[in-house]
Write an enzyme that holds these catalytic residues in place. Structure first.
Site, PDB file in Angstrom:
ATOM      1  N   SER A   1       5.068  22.354  22.269  1.00  0.00           N
ATOM      2  CA  SER A   1       6.500  22.178  22.066  1.00  0.00           C
ATOM      3  C   SER A   1       7.028  21.080  22.971  1.00  0.00           C
ATOM      4  O   SER A   1       6.572  20.917  24.109  1.00  0.00           O
ATOM      5  CB  SER A   1       7.245  23.486  22.358  1.00  0.00           C
ATOM      6  N   SER A   2       8.011  20.352  22.464  1.00  0.00           N
ATOM      7  CA  SER A   2       8.667  19.322  23.277  1.00  0.00           C
ATOM      8  C   SER A   2       9.790  19.908  24.114  1.00  0.00           C
ATOM      9  O   SER A   2      10.358  19.208  24.958  1.00  0.00           O
ATOM     10  CB  SER A   2       9.226  18.220  22.367  1.00  0.00           C
TER      11      SER A   2
ATOM     12  N   ASN B   1     -17.435 -11.952 -16.310  1.00  0.00           N
ATOM     13  CA  ASN B   1     -17.575 -11.136 -17.520  1.00  0.00           C
ATOM     14  C   ASN B   1     -18.964 -11.245 -18.132  1.00  0.00           C
ATOM     15  O   ASN B   1     -19.604 -10.237 -18.449  1.00  0.00           O
ATOM     16  CB  ASN B   1     -16.540 -11.530 -18.573  1.00  0.00           C
ATOM     17  N   ASP B   2     -19.413 -12.463 -18.320  1.00  0.00           N
ATOM     18  CA  ASP B   2     -20.646 -12.684 -19.063  1.00  0.00           C
ATOM     19  C   ASP B   2     -21.889 -12.204 -18.324  1.00  0.00           C
ATOM     20  O   ASP B   2     -22.870 -11.802 -18.971  1.00  0.00           O
ATOM     21  CB  ASP B   2     -20.811 -14.179 -19.388  1.00  0.00           C
TER      22      ASP B   2
ATOM     23  N   LYS C   1       4.058  26.425  25.859  1.00  0.00           N
ATOM     24  CA  LYS C   1       3.764  26.906  24.515  1.00  0.00           C
ATOM     25  C   LYS C   1       2.547  26.156  23.956  1.00  0.00           C
ATOM     26  O   LYS C   1       2.474  24.929  24.052  1.00  0.00           O
ATOM     27  CB  LYS C   1       4.966  26.702  23.597  1.00  0.00           C
ATOM     28  N   VAL C   2       1.619  26.897  23.371  1.00  0.00           N
ATOM     29  CA  VAL C   2       0.427  26.299  22.759  1.00  0.00           C
ATOM     30  C   VAL C   2       0.301  26.841  21.342  1.00  0.00           C
ATOM     31  O   VAL C   2       0.384  28.054  21.125  1.00  0.00           O
ATOM     32  CB  VAL C   2      -0.853  26.631  23.567  1.00  0.00           C
TER      33      VAL C   2
ATOM     34  N   HIS D   1     -20.761 -15.932 -14.275  1.00  0.00           N
ATOM     35  CA  HIS D   1     -19.427 -15.631 -14.789  1.00  0.00           C
ATOM     36  C   HIS D   1     -19.132 -14.140 -14.578  1.00  0.00           C
ATOM     37  O   HIS D   1     -20.006 -13.293 -14.824  1.00  0.00           O
ATOM     38  CB  HIS D   1     -19.343 -15.971 -16.282  1.00  0.00           C
TER      39      HIS D   1
ATOM     40  N   SER E   1      -7.149   2.606 -17.539  1.00  0.00           N
ATOM     41  CA  SER E   1      -8.602   2.540 -17.713  1.00  0.00           C
ATOM     42  C   SER E   1      -9.312   2.098 -16.445  1.00  0.00           C
ATOM     43  O   SER E   1     -10.540   2.192 -16.361  1.00  0.00           O
ATOM     44  CB  SER E   1      -8.943   1.556 -18.833  1.00  0.00           C
ATOM     45  N   GLY E   2      -8.552   1.579 -15.471  1.00  0.00           N
ATOM     46  CA  GLY E   2      -9.175   1.011 -14.280  1.00  0.00           C
ATOM     47  C   GLY E   2      -9.758  -0.367 -14.516  1.00  0.00           C
ATOM     48  O   GLY E   2     -10.543  -0.861 -13.701  1.00  0.00           O
TER      49      GLY E   2
END
Length: 459
Positions: free
Chosen positions: A312-313, A125-126, A318-319, A123, A98-99
């Protein structure tokens, strides 16, 4: 070393970090859900802040909450909405369905920010949660966060992508290239027609998302626990939506049937479905770019994308088409998120869906990723690619499929024979057609003019 303070809730005492703004219920969630280390998204926290501020102001307007408490809560919630305290929202995405943990996280943080020394007696909640339930706050937060992220970021990004495609379409309106169906040579089109097609796809996706937002803006806030509105004033939902609209600039309204927004997540499923449609369009555009850029020697080699980094490594020089590749990965992720949301949307048992946090996280991630990658694709791939005009023109000139234009004159069978001979001998179709028909060279040039063929229709 971390120091702790003792906090209490209805289940008893537990230890909370001394400098934390949250209290017992948030800490229980932290202890209970050490699952992903992924907190709820910033856009969701922003929405919680906006909602809590709107609720406090609505309860004040209705005479249910004292001015000093309401003002303090609203000011604290505004800070949360500005994402100034995101570190105080550590509850994992994978929590109670429910979150509730995230709602209480917001209530506790806002209560401490509003009343740090306890002088006002606020408070969680209140007062902060007055007239509310996690069951209407969290669905409302999903819709508010999704609407704002889409309206403020995704839709402008898509408009930018559409504009860039349209601008390039105008620039390349008469540059002819080989069309392709089944990845095989087909009748010619212009680059302008291809770019305009992408622009039209994006525009259609924008329209679909706007249409989905028309339903997402109808909020279930005020339905409280199950949709009946227990413990909330009859005018509460409408007032909250009015305050939310004023604070965000987005036209939220109170849902007529609040049971729907609490018991189902059809709104999120619909909007996610439209992000999936957009993801499919993005992947199509990105893959077209990759194919057109392929080579540069052994592929299509029709365009050259901006060189952004070594590809490339091990292979010097290379692109790679890194931006379209990133866009395809985003599309894959969004499609996966949509599958998650579809499953989660089915988990609405009777009066409540119980997969709300993962719906929120998945939907907001999709919206954010699509917004970012749309601008990137526009600015770093489409806006700057260069057409290799000589290579493109050469391929068009050698394309035997141009013989299709002669069908009304010489018929399909003779046309097929001419095309096969042109393929076999590697000759231009105009030369083969001249040898095997009664048409003059001038007439063939007129009938086989590539640019004219892109405009379709018989004279």
């Amino acid at each position: 070393m971390t120091t702790y303070r003792t906090e209490r809730d209805s289940m008893g005492e537990l230890q909370v970090p001394a400098d934390a703004l949250w209290a017992a219920q948030t800490q229980r969630a932290i202890n209970n859900f050490p699952i992903s280390g992924q907190p709820m998204p910033a856009a969701f926290i922003r929405a919680l802040g906006l909602i809590k501020a709107a609720c406090a102001r609505s309860n004040r307007d209705l005479g249910l909450l004292e001015e000093d408490k309401a003002s303090a809560i609203a000011a604290a919630a505004d800070q949360v909405a500005e994402n100034l305290h995101d570190a105080q929202f550590p509850v994992d995405v994978y929590q109670t369905g429910s979150g509730t943990s995230s709602n209480m996280n917001a209530n506790e943080v806002i209560a401490r920010l509003a009343d740090p020394d306890g002088a006002l007696g606020i408070h969680p909640n209140d007062h902060v949660n007055m007239g509310q339930s996690s069951n209407d706050v969290i669905p409302t937060a999903i819709q508010v966060s999704a609407c704002l992220l889409a309206a403020e970021h995704l839709l402008p990004s898509l408009k930018h992508l559409q504009d860039v495609c349209e601008r390039r379409a105008e620039e390349l309106a008469e540059l002819v290239k080989t069309g392709r169906t089944h990845l095989m040579d087909a009748m010619p089109v212009t680059f302008g027609q291809e770019l305009a097609t992408w622009a039209s796809q994006v525009a259609s996706c924008r329209e679909r998302i706007v249409d989905a937002l028309a339903r997402a803006r109808r909020l279930p806030q005020g339905g409280t626990a199950v949709g009946t509105g227990i413990n909330a004033h009859a005018e509460f939902g409408e007032r909250v939506c009015a305050h939310l609209a004023q604070a965000s600039g987005f036209e939220f309204e109170s849902a007529v049937n609040k049971f729907e927004g609490i018991s189902s997540q059809d709104v999120a499923v619909e909007l996610s479905g439209q992000t999936k449609t957009l993801a499919v369009a993005i992947m199509k555009i990105a893959n077209d770019l990759r194919w057109m850029n392929s080579g540069p020697l052994a592929g299509l080699g029709e365009i050259e994308l901006e060189a952004l980094q070594p590809g490339s490594s091990i292979m010097p020089g290379k692109v790679n088409p890194v931006i379209p590749e990133a866009a395809c990965m985003v599309a894959a992720r969004v499609i996966g998120n949509d599958a998650t949301i579809a499953v989660a949307g089915q988990s609405g048992n009777f009066q409540l869906n119980v997969m709300l946090p993962v719906i929120a996280a998945s939907l907001l991630e999709s919206l954010k990723l699509l917004a970012n990658v749309s601008r990137l694709l526009a600015d770093r791939a489409i806006a700057g690619f260069v057409v290799k005009t000589e290579r493109v023109a050469g391929a068009v000139a050698r394309n035997p499929i141009l013989v299709t234009a002669l069908n009304p004159v010489i018929g399909y069978e003779k046309g097929a024979a001419a095309a096969k001979q042109a393929y076999r001998e590697g000759r231009p179709i105009i030369d083969v057609a001249e040898e095997n028909s009664d048409l003059s060279r001038e007439e063939l040039q007129r009938l086989l003019d590539p640019l004219k063929l892109t405009r379709g229709g018989l004279e």
